[in-house]
Design a protein around this motif. Structure first.
Motif, mmCIF file in Angstrom:
data_model
loop_
_atom_site.group_PDB
_atom_site.id
_atom_site.type_symbol
_atom_site.label_atom_id
_atom_site.label_comp_id
_atom_site.label_asym_id
_atom_site.label_seq_id
_atom_site.Cartn_x
_atom_site.Cartn_y
_atom_site.Cartn_z
ATOM 1 N N LEU A 19 59.243 33.813 40.411
ATOM 2 C CA LEU A 19 59.124 32.653 41.293
ATOM 3 C C LEU A 19 57.702 32.103 41.285
ATOM 4 O O LEU A 19 57.494 30.888 41.256
ATOM 5 N N GLN A 20 56.718 32.993 41.318
ATOM 6 C CA GLN A 20 55.315 32.575 41.395
ATOM 7 C C GLN A 20 54.690 32.344 40.032
ATOM 8 O O GLN A 20 53.738 31.570 39.901
ATOM 9 N N GLY A 21 55.219 32.988 39.001
ATOM 10 C CA GLY A 21 54.573 32.962 37.697
ATOM 11 C C GLY A 21 53.568 34.099 37.586
ATOM 12 O O GLY A 21 53.372 34.870 38.520
ATOM 13 N N GLN A 22 52.936 34.196 36.439
ATOM 14 C CA GLN A 22 51.946 35.247 36.213
ATOM 15 C C GLN A 22 50.539 34.685 36.370
ATOM 16 O O GLN A 22 50.240 33.616 35.833
ATOM 17 N N ARG A 23 49.701 35.431 37.108
ATOM 18 C CA ARG A 23 48.327 34.991 37.343
ATOM 19 C C ARG A 23 47.343 36.104 36.998
ATOM 20 O O ARG A 23 47.676 37.282 37.077
ATOM 21 N N ALA A 24 46.147 35.708 36.640
ATOM 22 C CA ALA A 24 45.042 36.650 36.436
ATOM 23 C C ALA A 24 44.017 36.409 37.536
ATOM 24 O O ALA A 24 43.845 35.278 38.005
ATOM 25 N N ALA A 25 43.374 37.477 37.958
ATOM 26 C CA ALA A 25 42.318 37.362 38.973
ATOM 27 C C ALA A 25 40.962 37.320 38.283
ATOM 28 O O ALA A 25 40.699 38.092 37.357
ATOM 29 N N LYS A 26 40.106 36.399 38.706
ATOM 30 C CA LYS A 26 38.767 36.277 38.136
ATOM 31 C C LYS A 26 37.749 36.903 39.098
ATOM 32 O O LYS A 26 37.708 36.552 40.283
ATOM 33 N N TRP A 43 50.587 45.352 37.121
ATOM 34 C CA TRP A 43 50.255 44.462 38.244
ATOM 35 C C TRP A 43 49.261 45.124 39.180
ATOM 36 O O TRP A 43 49.253 46.347 39.328
ATOM 37 N N ASN A 44 48.460 44.297 39.833
ATOM 38 C CA ASN A 44 47.563 44.751 40.882
ATOM 39 C C ASN A 44 47.638 43.740 42.027
ATOM 40 O O ASN A 44 48.312 42.713 41.903
ATOM 41 N N ASN A 45 46.974 44.057 43.113
ATOM 42 C CA ASN A 45 47.058 43.177 44.273
ATOM 43 C C ASN A 45 45.699 43.066 44.943
ATOM 44 O O ASN A 45 45.009 44.074 45.140
ATOM 45 N N LEU A 46 45.323 41.855 45.282
ATOM 46 C CA LEU A 46 44.021 41.614 45.894
ATOM 47 C C LEU A 46 43.955 42.191 47.303
ATOM 48 O O LEU A 46 42.915 42.692 47.738
ATOM 49 N N THR A 47 45.065 42.140 48.030
ATOM 50 C CA THR A 47 45.097 42.640 49.402
ATOM 51 C C THR A 47 45.171 44.160 49.449
ATOM 52 O O THR A 47 44.605 44.789 50.337
ATOM 53 N N LYS A 101 25.923 46.974 41.302
ATOM 54 C CA LYS A 101 26.695 45.744 41.162
ATOM 55 C C LYS A 101 28.093 45.936 41.756
ATOM 56 O O LYS A 101 28.680 47.015 41.649
ATOM 57 N N THR A 102 28.597 44.912 42.389
ATOM 58 C CA THR A 102 29.964 44.942 42.901
ATOM 59 C C THR A 102 30.734 43.753 42.326
ATOM 60 O O THR A 102 30.136 42.751 41.913
ATOM 61 N N HIS A 103 32.044 43.872 42.296
ATOM 62 C CA HIS A 103 32.888 42.804 41.791
ATOM 63 C C HIS A 103 33.373 41.944 42.959
ATOM 64 O O HIS A 103 33.912 42.460 43.932
ATOM 65 N N VAL A 159 28.183 40.802 41.298
ATOM 66 C CA VAL A 159 27.098 40.391 42.195
ATOM 67 C C VAL A 159 26.348 41.635 42.650
ATOM 68 O O VAL A 159 26.897 42.742 42.646
ATOM 69 N N ALA A 160 25.101 41.429 43.027
ATOM 70 C CA ALA A 160 24.293 42.551 43.502
ATOM 71 C C ALA A 160 24.784 43.008 44.864
ATOM 72 O O ALA A 160 25.129 42.201 45.734
ATOM 73 N N ASP A 161 24.817 44.304 45.042
ATOM 74 C CA ASP A 161 25.196 44.888 46.322
ATOM 75 C C ASP A 161 24.090 44.579 47.337
ATOM 76 O O ASP A 161 22.928 44.915 47.112
ATOM 77 N N PRO A 162 24.418 43.901 48.464
ATOM 78 C CA PRO A 162 23.366 43.547 49.432
ATOM 79 C C PRO A 162 22.674 44.758 50.050
ATOM 80 O O PRO A 162 21.545 44.656 50.531
ATOM 81 N N HIS A 163 23.344 45.917 50.015
ATOM 82 C CA HIS A 163 22.759 47.122 50.592
ATOM 83 C C HIS A 163 21.973 47.935 49.564
ATOM 84 O O HIS A 163 21.154 48.783 49.927
#
Length: 255
Positions: A163-170, A146-150, A183-185, A174-178
């Protein structure tokens, strides 16, 4: 006092690490009215005991304090008293600290003051916890799966996944503005892999109840303190007017 300080430091380390890792994430707003809703607090206490108290302790909260949120002593004994048989005991766990460190990489922090610690750190408190508990996703590169976005690369598994089920993060690159050469995710959204026992709306509501309980647990007399504070301010305002008129009456004949 040393135990309280240790708990605050552990909670502070948890939330500051999360902030450093989760930087630009916009936190969802926690429904604050839940903290004064006894039904929500009772449901939050049930969720906390069933899902959080297996690894995390709440060493500065006694089970009998739950009577303050409308539960009877018998209800506490019948439904919430799993780690002990004494209603006056603190909320502790049987998980060995050495095992916890080996399994998770660190001893799970005490949660009694975690909401209060985060609030005193940057004011996000309940908003952070509400977002954190709703942004777990599957990640096979992590030891727990598991991982966490926050809190990226968090050591904690998703205890509420049934309770929540299993999810994948997409994520998309994208290009780094600086620095256009880098590239950054960037997070694009979640994909539901398996359903949970709750709908997304039901899960969000349950997490709101859990966070409300954790916020209440950090300061059980918060609502009472606020009511007393308002009463004191009203008294001082009335007394000021009385004192002002008395002063005028006392000095009216003095030239």
């Amino acid at each position: 006092m040393k135990k309280i300080l240790a708990s605050l430091l552990a909670a502070f380390a948890l939330v500051t690490g999360a902030q450093a890792a989760g930087g630009a994430l916009v936190l969802d707003k926690f429904p604050k009215e839940r903290v004064s809703d006894l039904a929500a607090l009772q449901n939050g206490a049930k969720l906390f005991v069933n899902y959080c108290l297996n690894c995390h302790s709440a060493a500065f909260m006694r089970f009998n304090r739950l009577k303050d949120i409308g539960l009877t002593e018998q209800q506490i004994k019948d439904n919430l008293l799993f780690p002990t048989d004494k209603v006056g005991e603190v909320m502790k766990v049987s998980l060995d600290a050495k095992d916890a460190k080996e399994w998770f990489g660190a001893v799970p922090p005490d949660l009694t003051l975690v909401a209060r610690s985060r609030a005193s750190h940057d004011g996000s408190g309940a908003d952070y916890l509400y977002t954190y508990l709703r942004t777990f996703y599957r990640d096979d590169t992590r030891p727990t799966g598991w991982n966490n976005l926050t809190f990226p690369n968090v050591g904690m598994p998703h205890a509420l996944w049934e309770l929540q089920g299993q999810r994948a993060a997409k994520f998309v690159e994208v290009a780094d503005p600086h620095d256009p050469t880098k590239k950054t995710h960037q997070f694009e959204g979640f994909e539901q892999l398996t359903p949970g026992t709750m709908s997304p709306q039901e899960y969000d509501s349950a997490i709101a109840d859990l966070v409300a309980y954790m916020q209440w647990m950090g300061e059980p007399v918060q609502q009472q303190r606020q009511r007393i504070g308002v009463g004191v301010l009203i008294f001082l305002a009335i007394f000021f007017v009385i004192a002002w008129r008395l002063n005028a009456a006392f000095w009216k004949d003095v030239k």
